[in-house]
Design a protein around this motif. Structure first.
Motif, PDB file in Angstrom:
ATOM      1  N   TYR A  70       0.843  -1.197   0.000  1.00  0.00           N
ATOM      2  CA  TYR A  70       0.000   0.000   0.000  1.00  0.00           C
ATOM      3  C   TYR A  70       0.881   1.251   0.000  1.00  0.00           C
ATOM      4  CZ  TYR A  70      -3.584  -3.362   1.354  1.00  0.00           C
ATOM      5  OH  TYR A  70      -4.437  -4.437   1.390  1.00  0.00           O
ATOM      6  N   VAL A  71       0.322   2.322  -0.533  1.00  0.00           N
ATOM      7  CA  VAL A  71       1.044   3.593  -0.575  1.00  0.00           C
ATOM      8  C   VAL A  71       0.964   4.248   0.802  1.00  0.00           C
ATOM      9  CG1 VAL A  71       1.182   5.872  -1.639  1.00  0.00           C
ATOM     10  CG2 VAL A  71       0.519   3.879  -3.017  1.00  0.00           C
ATOM     11  N   GLU A  72       2.123   4.420   1.440  1.00  0.00           N
ATOM     12  CA  GLU A  72       2.140   5.089   2.741  1.00  0.00           C
ATOM     13  C   GLU A  72       2.008   6.600   2.577  1.00  0.00           C
ATOM     14  OE1 GLU A  72       5.340   5.693   6.349  1.00  0.00           O
ATOM     15  OE2 GLU A  72       4.943   3.656   5.626  1.00  0.00           O
ATOM     16  N   GLY A 115       8.503   1.744   3.242  1.00  0.00           N
ATOM     17  CA  GLY A 115       7.790   2.541   4.223  1.00  0.00           C
ATOM     18  C   GLY A 115       8.080   2.091   5.637  1.00  0.00           C
ATOM     19  N   SER A 116       7.225   2.481   6.553  1.00  0.00           N
ATOM     20  CA  SER A 116       7.429   2.173   7.972  1.00  0.00           C
ATOM     21  C   SER A 116       7.143   0.724   8.289  1.00  0.00           C
ATOM     22  CB  SER A 116       6.537   3.081   8.830  1.00  0.00           C
ATOM     23  OG  SER A 116       5.169   2.905   8.489  1.00  0.00           O
ATOM     24  N   GLN A 117       6.441   0.017   7.406  1.00  0.00           N
ATOM     25  CA  GLN A 117       6.131  -1.389   7.590  1.00  0.00           C
ATOM     26  C   GLN A 117       6.445  -2.135   6.300  1.00  0.00           C
ATOM     27  OE1 GLN A 117       2.200  -2.073   9.208  1.00  0.00           O
ATOM     28  NE2 GLN A 117       2.228  -0.122  10.328  1.00  0.00           N
ATOM     29  N   PRO A 118       6.609  -3.458   6.369  1.00  0.00           N
ATOM     30  CA  PRO A 118       6.984  -4.219   5.175  1.00  0.00           C
ATOM     31  C   PRO A 118       6.011  -4.069   4.009  1.00  0.00           C
ATOM     32  CG  PRO A 118       7.304  -5.534   7.150  1.00  0.00           C
ATOM     33  CD  PRO A 118       6.595  -4.301   7.590  1.00  0.00           C
ATOM     34  N   ASP A 119       4.726  -3.826   4.302  1.00  0.00           N
ATOM     35  CA  ASP A 119       3.748  -3.716   3.224  1.00  0.00           C
ATOM     36  C   ASP A 119       3.414  -2.262   2.893  1.00  0.00           C
ATOM     37  OD1 ASP A 119       2.400  -3.102   5.527  1.00  0.00           O
ATOM     38  OD2 ASP A 119       0.569  -4.200   5.004  1.00  0.00           O
ATOM     39  N   ARG A 120       4.313  -1.361   3.234  1.00  0.00           N
ATOM     40  CA  ARG A 120       4.106   0.051   2.951  1.00  0.00           C
ATOM     41  C   ARG A 120       5.208   0.567   2.017  1.00  0.00           C
ATOM     42  NH1 ARG A 120       0.036  -1.338   4.811  1.00  0.00           N
ATOM     43  NH2 ARG A 120      -1.208  -0.377   6.474  1.00  0.00           N
TER      44      ARG A 120
END
Length: 780
Positions: A361-363, A418-423
Motif C-alpha cells: 500500500y502507498v504510505e 515505508g514504515s512497515q513491510p507492506d508500505r
C-alpha cells in the motif's frame, strides 16, 4: 573502610561535561566521579550566557529548589540544553546543594555578504546557502555553504569558480560571514561525439540529448551547461530513442566529459552499442490469477506481430492491462512482459504474464524539487493516493501525465520502503521550467488586383500555462491591422470543481473599419467551455457562447447590397447564442517539434438558443505526422479539413458565412477566396475543404544545435456555396485554389518560429494574395 565509605557518601559531588565533536558527534567527559546517590539542590549558578537569561536556562534543565539530581538527571539536563540549538558547549554539575551550569553560546550571524559575484546576484546565492542573518553561526553550515555556491556556479557553466569564506568577529558574540567569489570564465562545450553509432549519425543523436555544443545562443538557452545529472538524463534519452525504434539491445557503454587543459573547454563523448534491430514476433497473454480471462485483455495490447519493436508500445500495453485488471477488482495483479529473442529473423516474442503481486500500500507521496508548481497540481495526476494499493504501472502512467503537462524540465519517480513491510513511499522529483509564453503573428497582404486593401496585420499575445503554480492557464491577446483591432482574454482551470474536467472562460472584442464598403463593425462576447478527458489521447468538449455584432454605416453609397440588406434588416445589433460540442483525439509526441502521431478534431455549433442567429456549423480538422527518414530526420505532415454551415429555417447571413485564410491555405489573405458579388466583394461561403502536404528537414551545413529546419509544402483549398442572392453563380462553385512554397522553421529559445513564403498556383481573378506569412510563439 567504613569511614572511607561514609566520607564518599558525604561528598555526593558529580559532574558531566558534553562537547560537540567534528561531524556532529557528542563526546561525554566525566569531570568528576560521585556515588549514585542523589544530591539535593537548593540553588542554581549559571555562567557563560550572554543572551539567554538564567531563568530560561533553569527552565530548560527543569530546575526546582529542593529537587534531587542524580547523574542521570544531570545527563538529561545537558542533552536538553544542547537540543535548544543555542549552545556550542555545555557542562552541568552539582557542588553541595548548588546546581552549577556553564554554557558557551553559539555566535549569532549579523550579516551574510557576497563579494565578487556578478553572474549570480545576491538573491540567487542567498537561496542556496544555509546561514541566515539573526540565526546561529555553525562552522559545518559554513563549509556546506561554500560547496553549495560552487555547485550553483557549476550549473551555470562556471566550473572553475573559487569561493573563500571568512568570519569577522563583531564582538558581543556576533559575526559577519563573507563569501569572496572569483567567478572565472564560463566553461564551453566544444564537442559532442558519439562512438559506435551506425544506424543514426551524430547530428541526429545530438538532436536527442539536452546538452548542446556552445553556440551563439548559448548565453540565453544555457543548453551548454554540463553537470553529471544532465549527462545521466541524456543517457536515458538515448536509451528511450533506440528502444522505441527497434534496438532492444542498445546500451550506453560509457559517457565521459574531458576537459582540455589549455582552453578549459569540455568534450563530451558517448560510447554506445546499438545492437540489432528487432520487430515484434508472436504476442500472447498468460494468467495465473483465477478469474482473469486472457482473451479479455487482448484488446489492450498495443504490440502487433511484424511491427517494429518499441518499448513504448510495451509500456502502453502494461498500463492498459493494469487499468483493466484494477477495474475488474484485481488491484494487486501484476503484468510482466517476458521477451524471447529470435536471432535468426531478428524478432522478439512477447508474453504478458499476469500474476498476483505482493500486497503493498502507498504510505505517502513525497514531492521534491518543485519551486513553482504547487504540490496538489502534481498529486492530482496520480490515480492512486495514500492508503491505496501500490501499482507500479499506475506510477508510470502518472509520470507520463506529469511529463505531458510540460511544466517540468524532468520528472523522476522512485520508491523506497515505508514504515512497515507492506508500505511503500513514492518520491516524485521534478524541476520546474518556464511556462510563460508570448506570441507574435505578422502577415502582409498585397491586396487583390482591383482593390487597395494592402498592409501589415499583427497579433501579439502573452500567456502563462502554469499560473502561480496552480496549473491554470491565462492568455491575453491583442491584434489588428490598419483598420482592425482584436482583444481576447481567456482563463482555463484544468481541474474544475476538483474533477478531471477543464473549464475555459473567454471574453473578446473586435472592431473593423471597412472603408471601401462604407461601414464599421464591432463584435463583443464571451464563452464558457468544458473539456472531459475520456482516455489519455481522447477527450470530449462542450460549452456555450454569446456574442453581439453592431454595425455602423459610414458611407451608404459604398455598401455592398448583401451587407446593406443585413444591416437594415432590423437586427442591428445582431445577437448570436449558441452551444458547442465536439471531440479531439491527439497522439502527437511533441507539440513543439512533432515527429509522430495523429490529431483529429470534430466540432459542431448550434445557434438558436435565443438571439437572432439560427444555424448549425460543423468543422473537422485532421493532421498526421510521420518520420520519413530517421537518419536524415525528415518528417512528413499531412492535413485535411472541412466545414459546413446550414441555416435552420432561414438562409445563412453574410456575416455568419465561413472564411478561409493562411491558416488553411498559404498564399491567400484571410477572406481572400470564395464567393463574391458583382462588384468583387468577398461574401464568404457555406462549405470548405482544405488539404496540405509538407516535408520538414534539418538545414544542411547549419549546426543542429541552432534549431533551424526547412520545409516545403503544397496547399489546396476551396470555399464554395452561398445562400445570398448577391453571390455570382460562378463564384459559388467548388473551385480549388492551390499554392506551394518554402518555410524556415526555428526552434528558438522561446519556442517555434516560422516564416512561410507561398506561390499561388491556381487562383481566381477576385482572389486576394498574401504571399508572406510570419508567426512565432515564445517562452520566457
Amino acid at each position: 573502610m567504613r569511614a572511607a565509605r561514609k566520607l564518599l557518601n558525604a561528598a555526593s559531588i558529580f559532574a558531566l561535561s558534553v562537547t560537540p565533536a567534528v561531524g556532529g558527534a557528542v563526546i561525554l567527559q566525566a569531570v568528576s566521579v560521585s556515588t549514585a546517590d542523589a544530591a539535593v539542590v537548593r540553588s542554581i549558578s549559571v555562567s557563560g550566557n550572554q543572551r539567554v537569561a538564567d531563568a530560561t536556562i533553569a527552565d530548560f534543565v527543569g530546575y526546582q529548589s529542593g529537587k534531587n539530581f542524580t547523574s542521570a538527571e544531570v545527563d538529561n539536563a545537558v542533552k536538553a540544553l544542547f537540543r535548544t540549538g543555542l549552545f556550542s558547549d555545555v557542562s552541568v554539575n552539582t557542588s553541595g546543594s548548588t546546581l552549577v551550569i556553564n554554557v558557551v553560546e553559539y555566535a549569532t550571524v549579523n550579516q551574510v555578504l557576497f563579494q565578487g559575484n556578478r553572474k549570480l546576484k545576491d538573491d540567487r546565492l542567498e537561496a542556496v546557502v544555509r546561514l541566515r542573518s539573526r540565526e546561529r553561526f555553525d562552522q559545518q553550515a559554513l563549509d556546506a555553504d561554500v560547496d553549495a555556491i560552487v555547485e550553483a556556479y557549476s550549473r551555470t557553466g562556471r566550473s572553475d569558480v573559487q569561493v573563500n569564506a571568512s568570519v569577522v568577529d563583531l564582538g558581543e558574540n556576533r559575526v559577519n560571514v563573507i563569501f569572496q567569489i572569483a567567478e572565472g570564465g564560463k566553461t564551453k562545450i566544444s564537442q559532442i561525439n558519439f562512438v559506435g553509432n551506425n544506424a543514426f549519425g551524430d547530428r541526429r543523436l545530438q538532436g536527442i540529448i539536452s546538452i548542446k555544443k556552445t553556440n551563439l545562443l548559448s548565453w540565453f538557452t544555457r543548453t551548454d551547461v554540463y553537470d553529471d545529472q544532465r549527462l545521466a538524463a541524456d543517457e536515458e534519452q538515448l536509451r528511450r530513442f533506440y528502444f522505441n525504434r527497434g534496438y532492444a539491445d542498445f546500451r550506453v557503454i560509457s559517457s565521459s566529459a574531458n576537459v582540455d587543459p589549455e582552453t578549459g573547454n569540455i568534450a563530451i563523448t558517448f560510447e554506445v552499442d546499438e545492437g540489432e534491430r528487432y520487430a515484434f514476433g508472436n504476442i500472447d497473454i498468460d494468467s495465473t490469477v483465477s478469474g482473469v480471462d486472457p482473451e479479455e485483455l487482448k484488446r489492450s495490447v498495443e504490440t502487433r506481430d511484424g511491427k517494429t519493436y518499441s518499448a513504448k508500445d510495451v509500456e502502453d500495453t502494461l498500463i492498459a492491462m493494469s487499468e483493466k485488471l484494477a477495474a475488474k477488482g484485481f488491484p494487486f495483479a501484476e503484468v510482466t512482459p517476458v521477451g524471447n529473442r529470435n536471432f535468426e529473423n531478428n524478432t522478439i516474442d512477447v508474453s504478458y504474464i499476469v500474476d498476483q503481486g505482493q500486497r503493498a500500500y502507498v504510505e505517502r507521496i513525497e514531492i521534491v524539487g518543485n519551486t513553482t508548481t504547487r504540490d496538489y497540481v502534481i498529486r492530482r495526476e496520480f490515480d492512486l493516493s495514500e492508503g491505496d494499493a501500490f501499482n507500479q504501472i499506475l506510477i508510470r502512467r502518472a509520470q507520463k501525465r506529469l511529463e505531458a503537462l510540460d511544466f517540468f524540465q524532468r520528472v523522476e519517480i522512485t520508491t523506497r520502503p515505508g514504515s512497515q513491510p507492506d508500505r511503500v513511499i513514492i518520491v516524485v522529483q521534478v524541476a520546474d521550467k518556464p511556462t510563460g509564453e508570448f506570441g507574435v503573428g505578422v502577415g502582409y497582404s498585397t491586396g487583390s488586383t482591383d482593390t487597395s486593401d494592402k498592409g501589415v496585420n499583427f497579433e501579439g499575445s502573452i500567456s502563462q500555462r502554469n499560473f502561480q503554480g496552480r496549473g491554470q492557464a491565462i492568455r491575453l491577446a491583442v491584434g489588428g491591422g490598419v483598420d482592425s483591432r482584436t482583444y481576447n482574454v481567456s482563463f482555463t482551470e484544468p481541474y474544475f470543481l476538483g474533477y478531471r474536467m477543464s473549464a475555459t472562460f473567454r471574453a473578446f472584442r473586435s472592431t473593423n473599419s471597412y472603408d471601401d464598403d462604407g461601414y464599421d463593425s464591432a463584435t463583443s462576447g464571451g464563452s464558457v467551455s468544458f473539456g472531459l478527458p475520456i482516455t489519455d489521447n481522447f477527450s470530449a468538449n462542450f460549452g456555450y457562447s454569446y456574442s453581439q455584432d453592431e454595425y455602423t454605416v459610414t458611407d451608404a453609397a459604398l455598401l455592398p447590397s448583401a451587407i446593406d440588406t443585413e444591416i437594415n434588416s432590423g437586427r442591428n445589433p445582431y445577437i448570436r447564442s449558441a452551444i458547442n460540442y465536439g471531440f479531439v483525439y491527439n497522439s502527437i509526441d511533441d507539440r513543439n517539434d512533432p515527429h509522430e502521431g495523429v490529431y483529429v478534431s470534430v466540432q459542431q455549433q448550434v445557434a438558436g438558443l435565443g438571439g437572432d442567429a439560427k444555424y448549425i456549423k460543423t468543422t473537422a480538422d485532421g493532421r498526421y505526422y510521420h518520420t520519413l527518414s530517421e537518419e536524415a530526420d525528415i518528417v512528413g505532415f499531412l492535413r485535411a479539413g472541412g466545414g459546413n454551415i446550414t441555416g435552420l429555417g432561414e438562409d445563412v447571413r453574410v456575416f455568419d458565412n465561413l472564411r478561409l485564410g493562411p491558416s488553411r491555405i498559404r498564399g491567400f489573405e484571410t477572406n481572400g477566396i470564395g464567393p463574391v458579388d458583382a462588384a468583387g466583394n468577398h461574401l464568404g461561403g457555406t462549405s470548405y475543404l482544405n488539404f496540405t502536404a509538407e516535408a520538414q528537414f534539418p538545414l544542411p551545413a547549419v549546426p543542429r544545435d541552432l534549431g533551424f529546419k526547412g520545409a516545403i509544402f503544397a496547399d489546396a483549398a476551396t470555399l464554395f456555396g452561398s445562400d445570398l442572392a448577391d453571390a455570382t453563380a460562378a463564384s459559388t462553385d467548388m473551385k480549388f485554389r492551390t499554392s506551394a512554397g518554402i518555410s524556415l522553421i526555428w526552434q528558438s529559445p522561446f519556442a517555434p518560429l516560422r516564416i512561410d513564403y507561398a506561390f499561388p498556383i491556381s487562383k481566381e481573378d477576385t482572389d486576394e494574395v498574401q504571399q508572406f506569412n510570419f508567426s512565432v510563439s515564445s517562452a520566457f
